[in-house]
Design an enzyme around this catalytic site. Structure first.
Site, PDB file in Angstrom:
ATOM      1  N   GLU A 168     -17.312  47.458  20.964  1.00 58.54           N
ATOM      2  CA  GLU A 168     -18.255  47.726  19.575  1.00 58.54           C
ATOM      3  C   GLU A 168     -18.618  49.682  19.276  1.00 58.54           C
ATOM      4  O   GLU A 168     -19.056  50.552  20.785  1.00 58.54           O
ATOM      5  CB  GLU A 168     -19.250  47.627  20.332  1.00 58.54           C
ATOM      6  CG  GLU A 168     -20.033  46.189  21.102  1.00 58.54           C
ATOM      7  CD  GLU A 168     -20.648  45.992  22.043  1.00 58.54           C
ATOM      8  OE1 GLU A 168     -21.305  47.020  22.481  1.00 58.54           O
ATOM      9  OE2 GLU A 168     -21.329  45.017  22.066  1.00 58.54           O
TER      10      GLU A 168
ATOM     11  N   GLU B 207     -18.704  37.928  22.826  1.00 58.20           N
ATOM     12  CA  GLU B 207     -19.467  38.913  23.999  1.00 58.20           C
ATOM     13  C   GLU B 207     -20.676  37.893  23.585  1.00 58.20           C
ATOM     14  O   GLU B 207     -21.609  37.773  21.989  1.00 58.20           O
ATOM     15  CB  GLU B 207     -20.135  39.614  23.979  1.00 58.20           C
ATOM     16  CG  GLU B 207     -19.243  40.888  24.917  1.00 58.20           C
ATOM     17  CD  GLU B 207     -19.937  41.891  25.492  1.00 58.20           C
ATOM     18  OE1 GLU B 207     -20.997  41.972  25.107  1.00 58.20           O
ATOM     19  OE2 GLU B 207     -18.546  42.835  25.884  1.00 58.20           O
TER      20      GLU B 207
END
Ligand code: BGC
Length: 450
Positions: A166, A355
């Protein structure tokens, strides 16, 4: 089986990250990370909590792998703490730090669980921050050196390599909104940081291709969310496009197309300093990867704030929707939209959901049980969306629940529980939640009943 059967080689996993679970922040020569520094700065984290102990996973990893095996996980995603390997960020490799990951991977292999390794899940060595951190171009090169050392020295098979987790969050939460380490609030800095992160990723892929791990795939994990206009007014539609440019395309386009989205460059340039780049950066950043990891939790619904330059828009939270403990809207359809869109716009490329999950206010009963029907519903509905995406032709290869066990949820400390496994932080005892039992059955039947 009536229901949703997944492809026979589909990979079922759960994910964690080093700082969120390991504890033992000074063990075996580990150096200080920016999260150690940040959490020890009063006022930054809910209740001033820290990851000093977290889930004590550094010492309890055997017990934790055993639980993963009980669940039947095919794969486990974790991250390596850079300051365990290079306490100063660079220089001489700390074998003792690497040994921990050798022991962990060994244990996983013993239980037939495939390791998916993230090289950077936010714990930058503090000495590199002292030299400017990700705002300093050199950090990208130090990252590539660290990555190269791991590729060479971690002499055990790895299922997936993920360079960064991320970069959007690192850039913006860490450098524009100041709520993550290192706590900087300057948008132009965030843009520069984002560029250096992308560069770091590309450099690491380049050294990986020269390393002797040809059979193993490497990719990157992005946090992505479908962005939608609240109404079909032209203003809201334009606001959603800009917000999509900011949230999603600013990272997807340079990685898979070789350039930043031109209209975003223009919008940013009106208010901010664009990142410094060097000749050749774009080619490094857009080197082919073997897969893309997607983290998705919710959608972004926006309306126009009235300004053409506003790239975030005003967020809208529809009142009749369900929200998790993070305040995030439960919107499973968004995962379907995202997977099909990424496949269409940036494929063909194998995809993983690296995720997905939800925080809810779980309660441990005196009988040692945790009933978490809302988490089960959440996971079930998102997995249905993933299944539909596969049916629609998306090459989705695996899925990782965030997260294996309750852990240190960054700025929220221990106040948000995302785990399949409940942790009693007083005793460090682990309890399988209902959702863990449910996930075990999903894995065993390779699909959902309904
Ligand atoms: C991160 C995790 C985090 C989760 C829930 C993701 O942004 O990769 O570290 O715990 O979302 O907030």
């Amino acid at each position: 089986m009536a229901g949703y059967l997944f492809p026979s080689d589909f990979q079922w996993g759960a994910a964690t990250a080093s700082y969120q679970i390991e504890g033992s922040i000074e063990a075996d020569g580990k150096g200080e990370s920016i999260w150690d520094r940040f959490t020890h700065t009063p006022g930054q984290i809910w209740n001033n909590e820290t990851g000093d102990l977290a889930c004590d996973h550094y010492r309890r990893y055997r017990e934790d792998v055993k639980m993963m095996a009980d669940l039947g996980l095919n794969t486990y995603r974790f991250s390596i703490s850079w300051p365990r390997i290079f306490p100063n960020g660079k220089g001489i490799l700390n074998e003792k730090g690497l040994d921990f990951y050798r022991r962990l991977i060994d244990e996983l292999h013993k239980h037939k669980i495939k390791p998916a390794v993230t090289l950077y899940h936010w714990d930058l060595p503090q000495p590199l921050q002292d030299q400017g951190g990700w705002n300093n171009r050199d950090t990208a090169y130090y990252f590539a050196d660290y990555a190269a050392a791991v590729f060479e020295s971690l002499d055990l098979p790895v299922e997936l390599w993920i360079t960064l987790n991320e970069p959007w969050v690192v850039a913006y939460l860490g450098h524009a909104f100041g709520i993550h380490a290192p706590g900087i609030s300057d948008f132009s800095t965030a843009l520069q940081v984002g560029h250096h992160l992308l560069l770091a990723h590309g450099l690491a892929v380049r050294v990986f291709r020269e390393a002797d791990r040809r059979e193993e795939p490497i990719g990157i994990t992005l946090n992505l969310a479908p962005v939608q206009p609240n109404t079909d007014s032209p203003e809201d539609i334009e606001a959603a496009k800009r917000s999509d440019g900011f949230m999603n395309r600013w990272f997807l386009d340079p990685l898979f197309r070789g350039y930043y989205p031109p209209e975003m460059v223009e919008i940013f340039s009106r208010r901010l300093k664009l990142p410094d780049q060097e000749e050749g950066d774009a080619a490094i950043i857009s080197q082919p990867v073997d897969f893309l990891g997607i983290n998705n939790y919710t959608r972004v619904l926006v309306e126009s704030s009235g300004s053409q330059d506003d790239f975030m828009g005003n967020p809208v939270n529809p009142p009749d929707q369900e929200y998790t403990e993070m305040g995030w809207e439960v919107y499973p359809e968004g995962l379907y939209q995202l997977l099909t869109r990424v496949h269409h716009d940036y494929g063909p490329l194998p995809l993983y959901v690296t995720e997905n999950g939800a925080a809810f206010p779980d309660q441990l009963t005196t009988a040692g049980e945790v009933e978490d029907p809302r988490r089960i519903n959440y996971l079930q509905s998102y997995l249905q969306a993933a299944w539909r995406a596969i049916e629609a032709g998306v090459p989705l290869k695996g899925y990782y629940v965030w997260t294996l066990m309750d852990n240190f949820e960054w700025a929220f400390g221990y106040s948000k529980r995302f785990g399949l496994i409940y942790i009693d932080y007083q005793t460090q005892k682990r309890y399988l939640k209902k959702s863990a039992h449910w996930y075990k059955e999903v894995i065993a039947r390779n699909g959902l009943l309904k």
